[in-house]
Every structure is written in C-alpha cells, then in structure tokens.
Write an enzyme that holds these catalytic residues in place. Sequence first.
Site, PDB file in Angstrom:
ATOM      1  N   GLU A 434       2.443  44.234   1.565  1.00  0.00           N
ATOM      2  CA  GLU A 434       3.086  43.406   2.609  1.00  0.00           C
ATOM      3  C   GLU A 434       3.774  44.296   3.653  1.00  0.00           C
ATOM      4  O   GLU A 434       4.865  44.011   4.131  1.00  0.00           O
ATOM      5  CB  GLU A 434       4.076  42.442   1.953  1.00  0.00           C
ATOM      6  CG  GLU A 434       4.475  41.238   2.806  1.00  0.00           C
ATOM      7  CD  GLU A 434       3.307  40.473   3.397  1.00  0.00           C
ATOM      8  OE1 GLU A 434       2.394  40.103   2.636  1.00  0.00           O
ATOM      9  OE2 GLU A 434       3.297  40.257   4.623  1.00  0.00           O
TER      10      GLU A 434
HETATM   11  C1  LIG Z   1      -1.651  45.573  -6.114  1.00  0.00           C
HETATM   12  C2  LIG Z   1      -1.943  45.341  -4.660  1.00  0.00           C
HETATM   13  C3  LIG Z   1      -2.007  44.061  -4.171  1.00  0.00           C
HETATM   14  C4  LIG Z   1      -2.311  43.822  -2.814  1.00  0.00           C
HETATM   15  N1  LIG Z   1      -2.478  42.537  -2.368  1.00  0.00           N
HETATM   16  C5  LIG Z   1      -2.984  42.337  -1.121  1.00  0.00           C
HETATM   17  C6  LIG Z   1      -3.386  41.029  -0.698  1.00  0.00           C
HETATM   18  O1  LIG Z   1      -3.222  40.042  -1.416  1.00  0.00           O
HETATM   19  N2  LIG Z   1      -3.965  40.889   0.529  1.00  0.00           N
HETATM   20  C7  LIG Z   1      -4.170  41.956   1.348  1.00  0.00           C
HETATM   21  O2  LIG Z   1      -4.714  41.765   2.430  1.00  0.00           O
HETATM   22  N3  LIG Z   1      -3.789  43.207   0.979  1.00  0.00           N
HETATM   23  C8  LIG Z   1      -3.214  43.429  -0.227  1.00  0.00           C
HETATM   24  N4  LIG Z   1      -2.849  44.693  -0.624  1.00  0.00           N
HETATM   25  C9  LIG Z   1      -3.030  45.801   0.304  1.00  0.00           C
HETATM   26  C10 LIG Z   1      -1.710  46.383   0.787  1.00  0.00           C
HETATM   27  O3  LIG Z   1      -1.081  45.493   1.664  1.00  0.00           O
HETATM   28  C11 LIG Z   1      -2.014  47.761   1.412  1.00  0.00           C
HETATM   29  O4  LIG Z   1      -2.371  48.619   0.336  1.00  0.00           O
HETATM   30  C12 LIG Z   1      -0.838  48.313   2.174  1.00  0.00           C
HETATM   31  O5  LIG Z   1      -0.635  47.562   3.355  1.00  0.00           O
HETATM   32  C13 LIG Z   1      -1.021  49.774   2.556  1.00  0.00           C
HETATM   33  O6  LIG Z   1      -2.292  50.024   3.111  1.00  0.00           O
HETATM   34  P1  LIG Z   1      -3.177  51.233   2.548  1.00  0.00           P
HETATM   35  O7  LIG Z   1      -3.269  51.079   1.081  1.00  0.00           O
HETATM   36  O8  LIG Z   1      -4.428  51.312   3.318  1.00  0.00           O
HETATM   37  O9  LIG Z   1      -2.302  52.537   2.819  1.00  0.00           O
HETATM   38  P2  LIG Z   1      -2.261  53.336   4.196  1.00  0.00           P
HETATM   39  O10 LIG Z   1      -2.132  52.394   5.324  1.00  0.00           O
HETATM   40  O11 LIG Z   1      -3.372  54.329   4.212  1.00  0.00           O
HETATM   41  O12 LIG Z   1      -0.883  54.116   4.031  1.00  0.00           O
HETATM   42  C14 LIG Z   1      -0.736  55.377   3.356  1.00  0.00           C
HETATM   43  C15 LIG Z   1       0.642  55.963   3.700  1.00  0.00           C
HETATM   44  O13 LIG Z   1       0.699  56.240   5.106  1.00  0.00           O
HETATM   45  C16 LIG Z   1       1.764  55.553   5.708  1.00  0.00           C
HETATM   46  N5  LIG Z   1       1.355  55.096   7.043  1.00  0.00           N
HETATM   47  C17 LIG Z   1       0.223  54.461   7.386  1.00  0.00           C
HETATM   48  N6  LIG Z   1       0.206  54.190   8.702  1.00  0.00           N
HETATM   49  C18 LIG Z   1       1.366  54.643   9.206  1.00  0.00           C
HETATM   50  C19 LIG Z   1       1.958  54.652  10.503  1.00  0.00           C
HETATM   51  N7  LIG Z   1       1.364  54.081  11.552  1.00  0.00           N
HETATM   52  N8  LIG Z   1       3.167  55.227  10.635  1.00  0.00           N
HETATM   53  C20 LIG Z   1       3.808  55.756   9.588  1.00  0.00           C
HETATM   54  N9  LIG Z   1       3.300  55.775   8.340  1.00  0.00           N
HETATM   55  C21 LIG Z   1       2.099  55.227   8.144  1.00  0.00           C
HETATM   56  C22 LIG Z   1       2.095  54.398   4.777  1.00  0.00           C
HETATM   57  O14 LIG Z   1       3.449  53.983   4.890  1.00  0.00           O
HETATM   58  C23 LIG Z   1       1.797  54.995   3.411  1.00  0.00           C
HETATM   59  O15 LIG Z   1       2.893  55.716   2.939  1.00  0.00           O
HETATM   60  C24 LIG Z   1      -2.498  44.927  -1.950  1.00  0.00           C
HETATM   61  C25 LIG Z   1      -2.404  46.236  -2.453  1.00  0.00           C
HETATM   62  C26 LIG Z   1      -2.142  46.447  -3.790  1.00  0.00           C
HETATM   63  C27 LIG Z   1      -2.098  47.863  -4.303  1.00  0.00           C
END
Ligand SMILES: Cc1cc2nc3c(=O)[nH]c(=O)nc-3n(C[C@H](O)[C@H](O)[C@H](O)COP(=O)(O)OP(=O)(O)OC[C@H]3O[C@@H](n4cnc5c(N)ncnc54)[C@H](O)[C@@H]3O)c2cc1C
Length: 578
Positions: A434
């Site tokens: 989220e």
């Molecule tokens: C158990 C679980 C349940 C989930 N449920 C849902 C769901 O129901 N629906 C759904 O759509 N998604 C869901 N998600 C997805 C979740 O919302 C994303 O994993 C999350 O938003 C982070 O995206 P990412 O994993 O691609 O990490 P990334 O975006 O790759 O982030 C990696 C790191 O980089 C940082 N970062 C990335 N971009 C920036 C920026 N612009 N500036 C500064 N820092 C940055 C982040 O803070 C993080 O520390 C779920 C994930 C998990 C693990």
Amino acid sequence: MPPTGDIKFVLDSIADIEMLAGLDGFEHVDTETVHTVIDEAGRFMADVVAPTNRVGDLIGATHHPDGTVTMPPEFHEAWQQYVDAGWNAVKCNPEYGGHGFPSAVGTAVQEMLTSSNMAFSLCPMLTASAILAIDAHGTDEQKDTFLANLISGHWTGTMVLTEPEAGSDVGALRARATPNDDGTWNITGTKIFITWGEHDMAENIIHLVLARAPEAPPGTKGISLFIVPKFLVNDDGSIGERNSVTTVSIEHKLGIHGSPTCVMSYEGAVGYLIGEVHRGMRYMFTMMNDARLHVGIEGLGIAERAYQQSLAYARERRQGRAIGAPKGESSLIIEHPDVRHMLLQMKTRIEAMRGLMYANAAALDVAEHHSDPDTRRSAANRAALLTPLSKGWGTDQGVLIASLGVQIHGGPGFIEETGAPQHYRDSRIAPIYEGTNGIQAIDLVMRKLPMDGGAVVAEFVADMQTTADASAELMPAAAMFLSQAIGAVKSAANWLVDRKDPNDALAGATPFLELLGSTAGGHYLMRLALAASETGREDAAARAQRAEFYAKDLLARVPGLVPSVTAGVASLEGLDNT
Ligand SMILES: Cc1cc2nc3c(=O)[nH]c(=O)nc-3n(C[C@H](O)[C@H](O)[C@H](O)COP(=O)(O)OP(=O)(O)OC[C@H]3O[C@@H](n4cnc5c(N)ncnc54)[C@H](O)[C@@H]3O)c2cc1C
C-alpha cells in the site's frame, strides 16, 4: 481479548463519537450503540477469529494445479460467522445493506479483527476498498450488480495494481484493456502479489483492475479502472460463466501465510469500466487514504496482540532475582526494570498509535459527512496529513513492538510454538505494501508539507502546542518534551520546504516521517491523559504517568532527528565510495 475499554475511550475522546453522530447520515448512531458494537465485536473477534490465527500461519493457503486456492476449514467457519453476524457491513452504505457507521467505528472493528488474525483481516479490508471504489465511482447498474453481495460478504474484492515492472511506480503498468461493441472491455495482462486474489471462502471474487486503454497517455494519466469478476454475473444477479482469470501461483512468504498472495493472469477477461477512461488513478486516490489508514491499523492490531502476549508471559516467567526481592526466590521477569521498560514502550506507543489513527479516521468522516464545505475541506486536509503518519510511522512501530515482544520472551521468543515470531513475521509486510514507507515519507514531505502553502501543517502544529500548554500541570515533563519536539518539527519542516534541490528534501524524508510521527503520537497520548483527568477516570493518574514515560523515552529523542532530516543529499555520497 481486545482492549475494548480503551478503544471506547479513544473513540469517545479523540474521534468524538458524539460529534460524529451529529453529522449527516449518522442519525442512527449514538455513543451507547457504538459501545455495544465495540463490546460485541471484541467478543466475536476473540472467540471466533483469534483461534484461527495459528492454523492460518501453519497451514495457510494452498494452491492446486487446477488453479484453485483452498483455505483451512477453520477459516471457512470463521468467515461464515463473520459474514452472518454482519461484521463485513459495519461502515457500508445502508442503501445496499450496510450498517452506515462512521469510518472511525469501522476502524476500531478492523483493529480488533486484525489483532485476532491479520492474514484473515486482509480479505474484508480489500473487499471494503472495492466497495468504496464502486460506491464512489460506479454506475447505478454496477452498484446494483455488485455492492449488496460485497457488503454482505457473499462475494469478496481485490485491488489489482502491481505488475513485475510496476510496483511503487504504478504508472509503469502494462495490462491492456480493449473495448468491445457491447460496452464491456477485454482485460489482458499479468498481475503479481494480489492479496486474496483467489480462494474458496466466497461464491465470487470481484477484482478491481488497473489497465491501459488504447491510446492511453504514458504514466498514471493513462490508467483506467475496471471491475473484473471471477464469475460473470447474470442479469438476474445469479452467478454466470467463469471469466478468463486464472491464478498462476501463490507466493511463499515471510508472514501472513493465511492470506493468499496471487500471481493472476487475465486473458481477455471481461471487464466493466469504472467512471471515465484514463481516470483510474484519480479513483484509486479517493480510496488511498482509507486503504493506507487500514494498513496503519495492521501495525496497531499486531502490536496490541504482541503486547498482550508479552505481558502475560512476563507475569508468568520467573528468572533471576529483582533487587529487593526475597533471597532464594527467583522473580517474575515483569519485576525487572528493563522488562518493564520494554513493556511500557510497547503499551505507550500502542496508545499513541490508536489516538493518531482514530483521529485520522474521524477526520475522514468529517471530510465526507459535514454539512459545511469549509469544515469538510479542512478535515480532508487533516486526514491527508495524518494518513502517511498512520501508515508509515504506525507500521514501523508495529514491527518494532512485535520485535520487543520477541525480546521479552527471551529464547522462546525465537521459537515458533510461542506465537511471538508469527507476530513479528506478520508485521513486516505492513511497511511494504500500500505504498512503501519510503513512498509515504516522500508523500509527506513533497505533497503534504506544501499543502495550502504550509497552512495544514501549521494548524496541526498549533493543535499540538495547545496540548503541550494544557499539560504543563498534569504532565510537566511531557509538556516540555512535546514543546521541544514541536520546535524540531517546525525547524525541520521549514528546512525541507525551503530546499531548492528536491533531492535534499527527499534525502531527509524518512527521518522527517519518524520525527513528525513520534511527535504526533505524543500529542494524542497526552490528549488522552488530559481527557482521562478531566472526566475523572480511574486510570487518569496512570495515563499521565505513561505520557510522561513516552515523553522521556521517545519525544526527548525527536530533536536529535533534525540533523538527519537536514543532512541533504550530499550526506549520502559515502555510498559511492564503498
Ligand atoms: C504480501 C504482499 C501483498 C500485496 N498485496 C497487493 C495487492 O493486493 N494488490 C496490489 O496491487 N499489490 C500488492 N502488493 C504489492 C505491493 O504493493 C508492492 O510490493 C509495493 O508497492 C512495492 O513495490 P515493489 O515490490 O515493486 O518494490 P519497488 O517499487 O521496486 O521498491 C523497492 C525499494 O525501492 C524504493 N523505491 C521505489 N521507488 C522509489 C522512489 N520513487 N523513491 C524512493 N524510493 C523508491 C521502495 O521504497 C523500496 O524500498 C503486495 C505485496 C506483497 C509482498
């Protein structure tokens, strides 16, 4: 057992149920009814949902080769009872069978549900988001088709945003939507990490999917929102054909094993556009505050359960001899000052979080239901400011408190049978999904600080100062440390908004979130102590003592965060020279 007494007190004194009951649409709400709801919910969650927590962790969700996902029988029974008792409908629209309580009351019920079984709680939480989206932006036909069954809990909902290359950057998503002649759309794409994307507890699953229509502009401005049911719905409302939605697999995770996290494939699945094309992200934003607050509530709920378990353990486990205890006798570990310190850290931060989050929920209610547009607007601004604190600070505290729970157990805290590790593992997801807490901090610094030329923060700072001033007699140390922390908020915020290079502000975003979150938590904790004293509550003196503890333990550290906020991007150069 959920702390229903505490919950009712925070609802009365911080969320101000009496005031909320006077708002449009809440004519049927009064303090007594709300107290009954909270007592009933507390009993239900403790008796029916809490016993499913361990089985959810040990067995959890199972994905089968045919793409189905099954849940343990204990989950089915609890879900059925949850739905039958109407808990899914607490804050929903009465036109479609909801009970129409304020969001603050729904938030309190959600807290108790989350404490009982966080993985289970995600199913109704995401269903609530889907309900909100359809209710706020759907057509009458969409509302008539989907809302009643979602609100009753016969169907459940999901939020489908994430793709392998589109996580924090939702604008990078590639799922495609192509229009059909009959007004429906075909949705194609792979989505990952979809919470409760598939399961066997409900007749139908209603996916709210973000996808790109033809000729969509790049980024978030080209995203549309679609309703994609697992089973299509016939004109008479009965369940129809299976839609082209498959669950490829589920994830093996650190925690929340009782929540299926699905890789979903949409292969020309039939979808129904919500609102206008390309405006999906705007619609998502209207739900964002609610969804983020509820993830904050996960930090609170899991922390409360970890605290209760640790307190019970500390009252049973004997080890060592506390100074002053009779010779030859080992003491209960709760008698050791260091263990008491950890327990009080847990307790006071939980109380601070509850105050902050219920205030956040009440601001959402006022923003939605007040008759005066200016009051609505200022409440919406307050909610917008508090939301990254509830989500970001609240979930960080959740992990920290669950970790303290492990620590209080000593060696058994590392052993699964005690249950302490599960709280710690479960709590760890909340700072990630989220919108990661890093993204929350950026939202706070880049969007919320400049709101209304800084007036929104200034107003909140003034409220906090009023609390500090009013506390001088009852809690002198807390009054002093809150004032100092407010000084730190002001100087850090001024520095951040004055930055010419946005990277300087971005570099200080996370420490600023901690700085403001800890200060806001102190403000609410002290307001609770003041309210307890004003109303002559039995626990008034203990509440003031706890506020003094929090002030010395946490507020006093707040000014020490300013150098980290104001270090600027140059302070991060050391990484390049490793
Ligand atoms: C158990 C679980 C349940 C989930 N449920 C849902 C769901 O129901 N629906 C759904 O759509 N998604 C869901 N998600 C997805 C979740 O919302 C994303 O994993 C999350 O938003 C982070 O995206 P990412 O994993 O691609 O990490 P990334 O975006 O790759 O982030 C990696 C790191 O980089 C940082 N970062 C990335 N971009 C920036 C920026 N612009 N500036 C500064 N820092 C940055 C982040 O803070 C993080 O520390 C779920 C994930 C998990 C693990």
